[in-house]
Scaffold this motif. Structure first.
Motif, PDB file in Angstrom:
ATOM      1  N   SER A  71     -47.584  -0.558 -32.872  1.00 10.77           N
ATOM      2  CA  SER A  71     -48.295   0.715 -32.910  1.00 10.77           C
ATOM      3  C   SER A  71     -48.930   0.998 -34.268  1.00 10.77           C
ATOM      4  O   SER A  71     -49.621   1.977 -34.430  1.00 10.77           O
ATOM      5  CB  SER A  71     -47.348   1.860 -32.520  1.00 10.77           C
ATOM      6  OG  SER A  71     -46.268   1.889 -33.426  1.00 10.77           O
ATOM      7  N   ASN A  72     -48.694   0.133 -35.233  1.00  9.08           N
ATOM      8  CA  ASN A  72     -49.273   0.375 -36.550  1.00  9.08           C
ATOM      9  C   ASN A  72     -50.152  -0.810 -36.967  1.00  9.08           C
ATOM     10  O   ASN A  72     -49.667  -1.836 -37.418  1.00  9.08           O
ATOM     11  CB  ASN A  72     -48.150   0.608 -37.568  1.00  9.08           C
ATOM     12  CG  ASN A  72     -48.684   1.058 -38.907  1.00  9.08           C
ATOM     13  OD1 ASN A  72     -49.736   0.592 -39.345  1.00  9.08           O
ATOM     14  ND2 ASN A  72     -47.978   1.952 -39.555  1.00  9.08           N
ATOM     15  N   GLN A 107     -43.728  10.594 -38.438  1.00  9.00           N
ATOM     16  CA  GLN A 107     -44.096   9.333 -37.796  1.00  9.00           C
ATOM     17  C   GLN A 107     -42.881   8.682 -37.133  1.00  9.00           C
ATOM     18  O   GLN A 107     -42.972   8.155 -36.034  1.00  9.00           O
ATOM     19  CB  GLN A 107     -44.696   8.364 -38.822  1.00  9.00           C
ATOM     20  CG  GLN A 107     -46.124   8.702 -39.191  1.00  9.00           C
ATOM     21  CD  GLN A 107     -46.579   7.912 -40.399  1.00  9.00           C
ATOM     22  OE1 GLN A 107     -45.821   7.680 -41.337  1.00  9.00           O
ATOM     23  NE2 GLN A 107     -47.821   7.476 -40.388  1.00  9.00           N
ATOM     24  N   HIS A 118     -42.452   7.855 -33.317  1.00 11.81           N
ATOM     25  CA  HIS A 118     -42.172   6.483 -32.914  1.00 11.81           C
ATOM     26  C   HIS A 118     -40.931   6.398 -32.026  1.00 11.81           C
ATOM     27  O   HIS A 118     -40.908   5.674 -31.045  1.00 11.81           O
ATOM     28  CB  HIS A 118     -41.994   5.596 -34.135  1.00 11.81           C
ATOM     29  CG  HIS A 118     -41.619   4.197 -33.775  1.00 11.81           C
ATOM     30  ND1 HIS A 118     -42.531   3.322 -33.241  1.00 11.81           N
ATOM     31  CD2 HIS A 118     -40.438   3.560 -33.804  1.00 11.81           C
ATOM     32  CE1 HIS A 118     -41.924   2.189 -32.977  1.00 11.81           C
ATOM     33  NE2 HIS A 118     -40.647   2.299 -33.306  1.00 11.81           N
ATOM     34  N   MET A 166     -42.663   5.241 -43.614  1.00  7.67           N
ATOM     35  CA  MET A 166     -43.065   6.199 -42.588  1.00  7.67           C
ATOM     36  C   MET A 166     -42.711   7.604 -43.054  1.00  7.67           C
ATOM     37  O   MET A 166     -41.788   7.789 -43.822  1.00  7.67           O
ATOM     38  CB  MET A 166     -42.259   5.957 -41.313  1.00  7.67           C
ATOM     39  CG  MET A 166     -42.583   4.695 -40.596  1.00  7.67           C
ATOM     40  SD  MET A 166     -41.421   4.536 -39.217  1.00  7.67           S
ATOM     41  CE  MET A 166     -42.475   3.815 -38.006  1.00  7.67           C
TER      42      MET A 166
END
Lengths: 210, 219, 205
Positions: free
Chosen positions: A153-154, C173, C177, C169
């Motif tokens: 996702s990154n 985030q 996630h 992060m």
């Protein structure tokens, strides 16, 4: 392990990076451009995260005035350590600024330091071993799946890591430790005081509430 | 230390969402720098929310009045969640000095700087008719000649400081003046202000009267 | 002046005898929407808030279509932004009120100024509550220490430092996630740190 002493440029930067970790840096200050030049011709440089450049530029001897550092780092409080990195890629950002991707190859103890005429720091360093480099334990556990998801996702992170050792348990825990949003002083405790098992437990308790 | 705060009525309208964007942003910026006002806003928001959602009338709207089921189905159809945008810092440059702007201004369009002497001004394009919003930089030694104002004039210090007859103003100070005030701010060390005014300045003193055409320039 | 307002609110309460808001229940529904996209919980939230939002919107917009646009937009944001709600930072009513106020503000601006911009979330950030007084411990978990360190550096150095890409992060985030509410992430971090401190204590002995 043979401890060879090497003299390397030092980049004071609050970045926590363990062996195997990759991060992207933007370089534009002249002394650090010079550092990049030296690093590419020689053996990389050291990222030193406990850094505060004090006014008398006696930076290396100045310890961050952080009460947590005292409580969280009971062991070896006087050992200065850094992350020895190699430049693995470089590019120019949209704004023309030099961007370099660096990968940490090992942690080092900083034994002594000095500054050159351009205010660039150099340190005599020796390698120190760390659990993140230990022989890989094969894993397919949920921690590594979860890290795979992060890569998926990154985009930026995914591009940086061409090879992802998500089957290697130590590698997975080290990457998670870099990513998790906790205080640098706490991350640092996993260099000085905490074992791999403790690091794994810590990461798991955040990711899975175990 | 911040000494000048928005008065309570203004904070109340801010919480209710009744102020124009220009003044709302001014209060948000001030609150970001001022724990006292931030606290007051938080408290007030709690109270207003409670009062708004307490059902005093036991109203029961007929389902078809709102098309409840249809609306719920439409909303929950997608599982997409909102991801907050990356917090890019926005900055402006005046005379080679870079200023990082407060978050409240992140999505506002800021025009080119115009300069007169030691003053530089960029309009913030908010389309609020007679209300003009700007960023105003005074370089060290710069100032605004003594003036008065027909409407209101908000000056919020984002960086640096300035002085007028009433004393020194520092970063975070929220200075709201109306027609009854006259002032003549001078900045020794230079500063950047966020300004909102609903009418051109009117210079009041001697030769400065000749400056009146530039009153419209500054605010 | 604040006390004056407070007393107003109280007297309103006592004279009109409104139904009491079940705050824990509202939090639980929001939490269910955030963590498991629970449509039933959302329906409960909708039935509680939508009629009230509509009444409030009607007082601000004479046009019925615009009033229901406020309802639609607000509830849609509740569905999409539920994971940004943090029950440690304030009541669910405050959070929904903020969402509604922001939607209303942007729509009003659109009508009056013909501007299609969305300024409200910058002025009243939804992701982070403006109430930060009681949060010193939470802040502490974040990059605050790092940022203070950065602020102490000379400016040239600061730019270099801020020029690197944080690979770390943010808590938000991480929450997104892991598909968990931010409040859960914060409390897990807190617990994990507390555990760690106990371990360190052991090292000492």
């Amino acid at each position: 392990m043979q401890k060879v002493k090497t003299r390397l440029p030092i980049f004071p930067l609050p970045v926590f990076i363990l062996p195997g970790g990759i991060t992207r840096l933007r370089i534009f200050e002249p002394r650090y451009l010079k550092m990049v030049k030296i690093a590419t011709q020689e053996q990389g440089f050291v990222i030193w995260l406990n850094s505060i450049e004090s006014e008398d530029s006696d930076a290396i001897n100045t310890k961050a005035e952080n009460p947590d550092l005292k409580t969280m780092e009971p062991k070896e409080p006087d050992t200065l350590w850094g992350s020895w990195v190699e430049i693995i890629n470089f590019d120019q950002g949209d704004d023309g600024i030099l961007e370099i991707d660096v990968q940490c190859k090992s942690l080092v103890n900083i034994l002594s330091s000095d500054q050159d005429e351009d205010d660039l720091h150099f340190g005599v360093v020796s390698e120190r071993s760390h659990w993140s480099q230990e022989i890989e334990q094969s894993t397919t556990d949920t921690l590594s799946q979860s890290l795979d998801n992060v890569f998926d996702s990154n985009t930026m992170l995914n591009k940086l890591y061409v090879e992802k050792a998500t089957h290697n348990a130590n590698w997975v825990v080290a990457r998670w430790l870099e990513l998790i949003p906790v205080d640098l002083a706490i991350k640092t405790s996993f260099v000085h005081s905490h074992s791999y098992e403790e690091a794994k437990g810590f990461v798991q308790s955040i990711i899975f509430n175990e | 230390m911040i000494k000048h705060h928005p008065k309570f009525e203004l904070i109340q309208s801010f919480v209710n969402g009744e102020l124009p964007a220009s003044l709302s942003a001014g209060i948000a910026i001030h609150a970001e720098m001022c724990p006292k006002c931030r606290h007051q806003i938080a408290q007030l928001t709690d109270q207003v929310a409670e009062v708004n959602f307490e059902d005093a009338y036991q109203e029961h709207l007929a389902d078809d009045d709102l098309n409840m089921d249809q609306m719920i189905a439409a909303i929950t159809e997608s599982d997409a969640i909102f991801l907050p945008p990356e917090n890019d810092e926005k900055s402006v440059v005046f005379n080679n000095k870079t200023y990082v702007l407060p978050k409240a201004l992140n999505n506002m369009v800021i025009g080119k700087a115009a300069n007169i002497g030691k003053l530089s001004r960029s309009r913030i394009q908010l389309n609020e008719n007679e209300i003009h919003t700007s960023l105003l930089q005074m370089q060290p030694g710069g100032g605004v000649p003594e003036h008065t104002h027909k409407g209101f004039e908000l000056t919020l210090l984002l960086e640096g400081s300035f002085e007028d007859a009433n004393g020194k103003y520092v970063k975070g100070d929220f200075i709201m003046l109306d027609g009854s005030h006259q002032h003549h701010p001078i900045s020794r060390e230079g500063c950047l202000c966020y300004t909102v005014a609903n009418d051109a300045l009117h210079f009041t003193q001697g030769i400065n009267k000749l400056l009146n055409p530039i009153g419209a320039f500054i605010y | 002046m604040q006390t004056h307002l407070l007393s107003n609110v109280t007297s309103d309460k006592s004279t009109q005898m409104p139904e009491k808001i079940d705050h824990p229940q509202l939090c639980q529904w929001l939490d269910a929407v955030a963590t498991s996209r629970d449509k039933i919980a959302f329906t409960h939230l909708f039935k509680f808030f939508a009629p009230k939002i509509q009444r409030i919107a009607r007082s601000k917009f004479p046009n019925e279509t615009q009033a229901s646009e406020v309802v639609q937009e607000t509830m849609s944001n509740v569905w999409r932004k539920a994971h940004l709600f943090d029950k440690n930072k304030g009541a669910a009513t405050t959070w929904v009120y903020t969402v509604m106020r922001n939607v209303t503000f942007d729509i009003l601006r659109k009508i009056k100024g013909n501007k299609e911009d969305t300024l409200s979330d910058d002025i009243w950030p939804i992701a982070e509550s403006i109430a930060t007084e009681e949060e010193s411990f939470d802040d502490h978990l974040e990059n605050k220490q790092l940022l203070t360190v950065i602020d102490e550096l000379p400016e040239a150095q600061q730019q270099v430092v801020k020029g690197f890409y944080f690979m770390e992060m943010s808590q938000e985030q991480l929450a997104v996630h892991l598909n968990l509410p931010l409040g859960t992430i914060k409390s897990r971090l807190r617990l994990a740190l507390a555990k760690l401190k106990v371990q360190l204590g052991d090292h000492h002995d």
